[in-house]
Design a protein around this motif. Structure first.
Motif, PDB file in Angstrom:
ATOM      1  N   SER A   1      46.658  32.407  35.916  1.00  0.00           N
ATOM      2  CA  SER A   1      47.665  33.394  37.190  1.00  0.00           C
ATOM      3  C   SER A   1      48.147  34.207  36.943  1.00  0.00           C
ATOM      4  CB  SER A   1      48.154  32.375  37.104  1.00  0.00           C
ATOM      5  OG  SER A   1      48.883  33.107  38.612  1.00  0.00           O
ATOM      6  N   TYR A   2      48.090  35.757  37.846  1.00  0.00           N
ATOM      7  CA  TYR A   2      48.357  36.955  37.434  1.00  0.00           C
ATOM      8  C   TYR A   2      49.900  37.229  38.629  1.00  0.00           C
ATOM      9  CZ  TYR A   2      44.427  38.258  39.928  1.00  0.00           C
ATOM     10  OH  TYR A   2      44.050  38.609  41.074  1.00  0.00           O
ATOM     11  N   GLY A   3      49.910  36.243  38.768  1.00  0.00           N
ATOM     12  CA  GLY A   3      51.339  36.289  40.430  1.00  0.00           C
ATOM     13  C   GLY A   3      50.767  35.148  40.991  1.00  0.00           C
ATOM     14  N   VAL A   4      52.208  34.600  41.842  1.00  0.00           N
ATOM     15  CA  VAL A   4      52.021  33.588  43.208  1.00  0.00           C
ATOM     16  C   VAL A   4      50.176  34.026  43.959  1.00  0.00           C
ATOM     17  CG1 VAL A   4      52.172  33.164  45.154  1.00  0.00           C
ATOM     18  CG2 VAL A   4      53.872  33.283  43.119  1.00  0.00           C
ATOM     19  N   LYS A   5      50.104  33.431  43.972  1.00  0.00           N
ATOM     20  CA  LYS A   5      48.273  33.148  44.542  1.00  0.00           C
ATOM     21  C   LYS A   5      47.243  33.744  43.772  1.00  0.00           C
ATOM     22  CE  LYS A   5      50.441  30.968  48.485  1.00  0.00           C
ATOM     23  NZ  LYS A   5      49.997  31.623  50.622  1.00  0.00           N
ATOM     24  N   ASP A   6      46.971  34.319  42.851  1.00  0.00           N
ATOM     25  CA  ASP A   6      46.288  34.784  42.358  1.00  0.00           C
ATOM     26  C   ASP A   6      45.994  34.456  41.198  1.00  0.00           C
ATOM     27  OD1 ASP A   6      48.375  37.932  43.372  1.00  0.00           O
ATOM     28  OD2 ASP A   6      46.866  37.149  44.198  1.00  0.00           O
ATOM     29  N   THR A   7      44.929  34.255  40.943  1.00  0.00           N
ATOM     30  CA  THR A   7      44.426  33.403  39.855  1.00  0.00           C
ATOM     31  C   THR A   7      42.443  33.962  39.144  1.00  0.00           C
ATOM     32  OG1 THR A   7      43.063  31.775  41.532  1.00  0.00           O
ATOM     33  CG2 THR A   7      45.865  31.000  40.179  1.00  0.00           C
ATOM     34  N   ASP A   8      42.631  33.610  38.113  1.00  0.00           N
ATOM     35  CA  ASP A   8      41.200  34.204  37.499  1.00  0.00           C
ATOM     36  C   ASP A   8      40.591  32.495  36.961  1.00  0.00           C
ATOM     37  OD1 ASP A   8      39.946  37.406  36.681  1.00  0.00           O
ATOM     38  OD2 ASP A   8      38.502  35.533  37.517  1.00  0.00           O
ATOM     39  N   LYS A   9      39.297  32.983  36.863  1.00  0.00           N
ATOM     40  CA  LYS A   9      38.848  31.783  35.642  1.00  0.00           C
ATOM     41  C   LYS A   9      39.066  32.622  33.890  1.00  0.00           C
ATOM     42  CE  LYS A   9      35.453  30.349  39.477  1.00  0.00           C
ATOM     43  NZ  LYS A   9      34.025  30.705  39.416  1.00  0.00           N
ATOM     44  N   GLY A  10      38.537  32.037  33.335  1.00  0.00           N
ATOM     45  CA  GLY A  10      38.754  31.505  31.392  1.00  0.00           C
ATOM     46  C   GLY A  10      37.041  31.010  31.338  1.00  0.00           C
ATOM     47  N   GLU A  11      37.350  31.034  30.419  1.00  0.00           N
ATOM     48  CA  GLU A  11      35.543  30.917  29.391  1.00  0.00           C
ATOM     49  C   GLU A  11      35.282  29.594  29.801  1.00  0.00           C
ATOM     50  OE1 GLU A  11      35.974  30.570  25.108  1.00  0.00           O
ATOM     51  OE2 GLU A  11      34.469  29.694  25.046  1.00  0.00           O
ATOM     52  N   VAL A  12      35.817  28.637  29.815  1.00  0.00           N
ATOM     53  CA  VAL A  12      35.709  27.530  30.426  1.00  0.00           C
ATOM     54  C   VAL A  12      36.013  26.068  31.711  1.00  0.00           C
ATOM     55  CG1 VAL A  12      35.196  26.032  28.160  1.00  0.00           C
ATOM     56  CG2 VAL A  12      37.297  26.364  28.782  1.00  0.00           C
ATOM     57  N   SER A  13      36.127  27.308  32.622  1.00  0.00           N
ATOM     58  CA  SER A  13      36.575  26.917  33.802  1.00  0.00           C
ATOM     59  C   SER A  13      35.681  25.696  34.798  1.00  0.00           C
ATOM     60  CB  SER A  13      36.848  28.082  35.313  1.00  0.00           C
ATOM     61  OG  SER A  13      35.248  28.722  35.652  1.00  0.00           O
ATOM     62  N   ASP A  14      34.387  25.783  34.575  1.00  0.00           N
ATOM     63  CA  ASP A  14      33.759  24.323  35.102  1.00  0.00           C
ATOM     64  C   ASP A  14      34.534  23.314  35.527  1.00  0.00           C
ATOM     65  OD1 ASP A  14      30.406  25.554  34.892  1.00  0.00           O
ATOM     66  OD2 ASP A  14      31.700  26.434  36.381  1.00  0.00           O
ATOM     67  N   GLY A  15      34.620  23.128  36.482  1.00  0.00           N
ATOM     68  CA  GLY A  15      34.939  21.090  36.906  1.00  0.00           C
ATOM     69  C   GLY A  15      36.545  21.555  36.601  1.00  0.00           C
TER      70      GLY A  15
ATOM     71  N   LEU B   1      44.903  35.594  26.044  1.00  0.00           N
ATOM     72  CA  LEU B   1      44.485  36.005  24.748  1.00  0.00           C
ATOM     73  C   LEU B   1      43.727  35.032  23.995  1.00  0.00           C
ATOM     74  CD1 LEU B   1      47.630  35.696  22.968  1.00  0.00           C
ATOM     75  CD2 LEU B   1      46.342  37.473  23.726  1.00  0.00           C
ATOM     76  N   ASN B   2      42.247  35.410  23.495  1.00  0.00           N
ATOM     77  CA  ASN B   2      41.086  34.845  23.393  1.00  0.00           C
ATOM     78  C   ASN B   2      41.577  34.920  21.170  1.00  0.00           C
ATOM     79  OD1 ASN B   2      39.766  35.244  25.597  1.00  0.00           O
ATOM     80  ND2 ASN B   2      38.704  37.290  24.938  1.00  0.00           N
ATOM     81  N   PHE B   3      41.584  33.181  21.648  1.00  0.00           N
ATOM     82  CA  PHE B   3      41.781  32.498  19.803  1.00  0.00           C
ATOM     83  C   PHE B   3      40.833  32.195  18.857  1.00  0.00           C
ATOM     84  CE2 PHE B   3      46.103  31.776  20.236  1.00  0.00           C
ATOM     85  CZ  PHE B   3      46.623  31.867  21.543  1.00  0.00           C
ATOM     86  N   GLY B   4      40.815  32.035  17.603  1.00  0.00           N
ATOM     87  CA  GLY B   4      40.396  32.024  16.388  1.00  0.00           C
ATOM     88  C   GLY B   4      40.755  30.446  15.922  1.00  0.00           C
ATOM     89  N   LYS B   5      39.624  29.964  15.691  1.00  0.00           N
ATOM     90  CA  LYS B   5      39.649  28.357  15.542  1.00  0.00           C
ATOM     91  C   LYS B   5      40.777  28.230  14.347  1.00  0.00           C
ATOM     92  CE  LYS B   5      34.139  27.842  16.895  1.00  0.00           C
ATOM     93  NZ  LYS B   5      33.611  27.581  16.102  1.00  0.00           N
ATOM     94  N   GLY B   6      41.681  29.316  13.973  1.00  0.00           N
ATOM     95  CA  GLY B   6      42.650  28.811  12.863  1.00  0.00           C
ATOM     96  C   GLY B   6      42.535  28.449  11.398  1.00  0.00           C
TER      97      GLY B   6
END
Lengths: 110, 111
Positions: free
Chosen positions: B49-63, A98-103
């Motif tokens: 994560s969408y399952g064991v050992k299955d992961t993906d990045k989101g919007e702010v994944s750096d670090g 899910l992408n959220f709004g800021k509320g």
């Protein structure tokens, strides 16, 4: 880019004064619009999911509605215990997060 | 709280140290998520994560890195903590990748 925008950022109501919160989205192929309530220091609490335009869902003093471009959370005769931040969200590109709004921060005074 | 436990609930750490946050669920849900919440930014997805050992990045994944070796556990690691990673971190779970249920959060301060 998919976006979820909420307005207003903050809302102050007197007890019993009904109002509505807005959530507009620019998600292509909407796969659900989600409403949450968040109290200070706690995680968001799931309220509603809406899937199609014209759909409505109610819970106590809250009613959520959905059009093709936006959703409203109507609060009827609010009480101080309805004070919280209300979040809306829609699935992002992956379809599984899910992408959220800021509320909208709601304060209901006695 | 939908059978989700985050640990620790509060942590203060020094810049440059590694930090691991844990999310444990008892619901056997397939999807697990890490979000961070900051004033003015709202909730932002870090990894999921969408399952064991299955992961993906989101919007702010750096670090950040994640691991999921068992259905019930999803770990978030800050490899070398920075002050910009001071935040409240929320874990969430979902059975079908739709409604998500959140934990109580971990407040992390990097000094």
């Amino acid at each position: 880019e998919d976006q979820v925008t909420q307005s207003p950022e903050a809302l102050r109501l007197q007890e019993g004064e009904s109002s509505s919160l807005n959530c507009s989205y620019t998600v292509s192929g909407l796969r659900g619009l989600f409403w949450y309530r968040q109290d200070p220091g706690k995680g968001p609490e799931f309220l509603f999911t809406l899937y199609s335009a014209g759909e409505e869902k109610e819970k106590e003093r809250l009613k959520a509605t959905l059009t093709k471009k936006e959703s409203f959370l109507h609060i009827t005769a609010p009480k101080p215990e309805d004070s919280a931040t209300y979040l809306c969200a829609a699935p992002g590109d992956s379809g599984y997060a899910l992408n959220f709004g800021k509320g909208t921060s709601l304060l209901v005074t006695p | 709280d939908a059978g989700i436990t985050q640990s620790p609930r509060h942590k203060v750490t020094e810049t440059g140290t590694p930090v691991t946050l844990r999310c444990h669920q008892t619901e056997n849900h397939r999807y697990m998520y890490w979000y961070r919440q900051d004033p003015g930014h709202g909730l932002r997805l870090i990894h999921y994560s969408y399952g064991v050992k299955d992961t993906d990045k989101g919007e702010v994944s750096d670090g950040y890195s994640v691991s999921r070796s068992k259905t019930e556990d999803f770990l978030l690691t800050l490899e070398s903590a920075t002050s910009s990673q001071t935040s409240v971190y929320f874990c969430a779970i979902s059975a079908q990748g739709t409604e998500a249920f959140f934990g109580q959060g971990t407040r992390l301060t990097v000094v």
